[in-house]
Design an enzyme around this catalytic site. Structure first.
Site, PDB file in Angstrom:
ATOM      1  CE  LYS A   1      -0.338  -1.196   2.132  1.00  0.00           C
ATOM      2  NZ  LYS A   1      -1.215  -1.382   0.963  1.00  0.00           N
TER       3      LYS A   1
ATOM      4  CG  HIS B   1       4.250  -6.953  -6.201  1.00  0.00           C
ATOM      5  ND1 HIS B   1       4.734  -6.074  -5.261  1.00  0.00           N
ATOM      6  CD2 HIS B   1       2.894  -6.835  -6.166  1.00  0.00           C
ATOM      7  CE1 HIS B   1       3.723  -5.455  -4.679  1.00  0.00           C
ATOM      8  NE2 HIS B   1       2.606  -5.897  -5.203  1.00  0.00           N
TER       9      HIS B   1
ATOM     10  CG  ASP C   1       0.678  -8.393   0.065  1.00  0.00           C
ATOM     11  OD1 ASP C   1      -0.236  -8.026  -0.703  1.00  0.00           O
ATOM     12  OD2 ASP C   1       1.752  -7.777   0.173  1.00  0.00           O
TER      13      ASP C   1
END
Length: 337
Positions: A163, A176, A248
């Protein structure tokens, strides 16, 4: 096809979670720090998750080391990827990478957890959320250390997840809390950031890949995890990746621009994700389970492969000479970081 990986709230399952686990779309559970009190509690939670699921399912965690290690007390303190090369030559750094991965994998497997979402293959650049989660800013060092790390995982019986494809290291924003945009040219991305993924795919080292929630505006206007250009044209066709693509977390702000949780799930699967993470938003996850329509894909067998290499250790870890040796190496390194 069971594409959805969810989370649970605490140390034990509540009544709603017991019901959700039996849903035919649930493929797995990801655990967080809030799910861990001690090892015996963790083992009991994992046992209950498997019991109420009815079907065999994946149990995963982010357990990279450094600041991203969900379970700490009674687990070995793991170094960050970036610390391995900081004060060591490459030979020593590779030995430590192998040892760190082997200890991480063996301790999780001993708790009946299938895999950690690791390693990070991003190049260390300007990203605050990546920083020393990356092995290095160098392509060569990243590939060499990541391969050693993956070998450690596989030696213990754990699959690898590279990742955040095609690279999160060159954007400052954190996906995020924002939608990062990487405005560099396609040429720069393909000659730098994508190289660790490309090289490790050629070596057959990666079992799974997790794409980023980053827009690479000179290549495609969708975040990579929702982009058929990145997942189909580049990852599958150009790089020849045959493994599993795992999104994700769809609850991250970087995914919110795609629409509601159902739209995010549909878009991720349509773009090429085989498994989707839906965490930290129970109502959003339930809306996916209630409304998502999926069809079996050619990757269903590959998804099953994520749990097929799991081993169980015959000896308790504290009596396993390999674990003892590797743990001692990491304890010596811990004095440096």
């Amino acid at each position: 096809m069971r594409p959805v990986i969810l989370d649970v709230e605490g140390y034990e399952l509540d009544s709603e979670e017991k019901e959700i686990l039996a849903h035919p779309l649930v493929a797995g559970i990801i655990l967080f720090t809030r799910n861990y009190y001690d090892i015996e509690q963790l083992k009991a939670l994992v046992k209950d998750i498997r019991r109420y699921a009815g079907n065999e399912l994946l149990i995963a965690v982010d357990h990279e080391g450094g600041r991203v290690q969900r379970f700490r007390d009674d687990f070995t303190r793991l170094p960050s990827a970036g610390s391995l090369i900081e004060k060591n030559d490459m030979k020593t750094a590779c030995e430590l990478a192998f040892s760190s991965a082997w200890v991480m994998a063996s301790e999780l497997i001993a708790c009946d957890i299938d895999f950690s979402f690791a390693p990070v293959l991003d190049l260390n650049g300007i990203s605050n959320v990546i920083q020393n989660r990356a092995f290095s800013s160098s392509i060569t060092e990243t590939v060499t250390l990541a391969e050693a790390y993956i070998n450690g995982m596989k030696s213990a019986g754990m699959v690898s997840t590279g990742k955040h494809f095609p690279g999160h290291g060159s954007v400052e924003a954190d996906s995020h809390t924002a939608l990062p945009v990487d405005s560099r040219s396609e040429l720069e991305i393909f000659t730098k950031d994508i190289k660790p993924f490309e090289n490790l795919i050629k070596k057959g080292a990666l079992d799974a890949v997790m794409p980023s929630h980053v827009v690479y505006s000179q290549c495609d206007l969708q975040p990579a995890g929702f982009s058929s250009y990145w997942l189909d044209d580049v990852l599958r066709t150009r790089l020849g990746f045959k493994g599993v693509v795992i999104s994700d977390d769809l609850s991250m702000h970087g995914a919110s621009f795609v629409g509601n949780h159902l739209s995010r799930a549909e878009s991720a699967i349509q773009a090429g994700c085989d498994l989707i993470l839906a965490c930290n938003d129970r109502s959003g996850a339930v809306s996916i389970l209630d409304n998502l329509k999926v069809k079996p894909t050619a990757q269903y067998h590959a998804v099953n492969q994520l749990r097929s290499t799991k081993n169980k250790f015959i000896l308790p870890l504290n009596k396993n000479p390999i674990w003892i040796k590797n743990k001692q190496m990491l304890m010596q390194l811990s004095e440096q970081f």
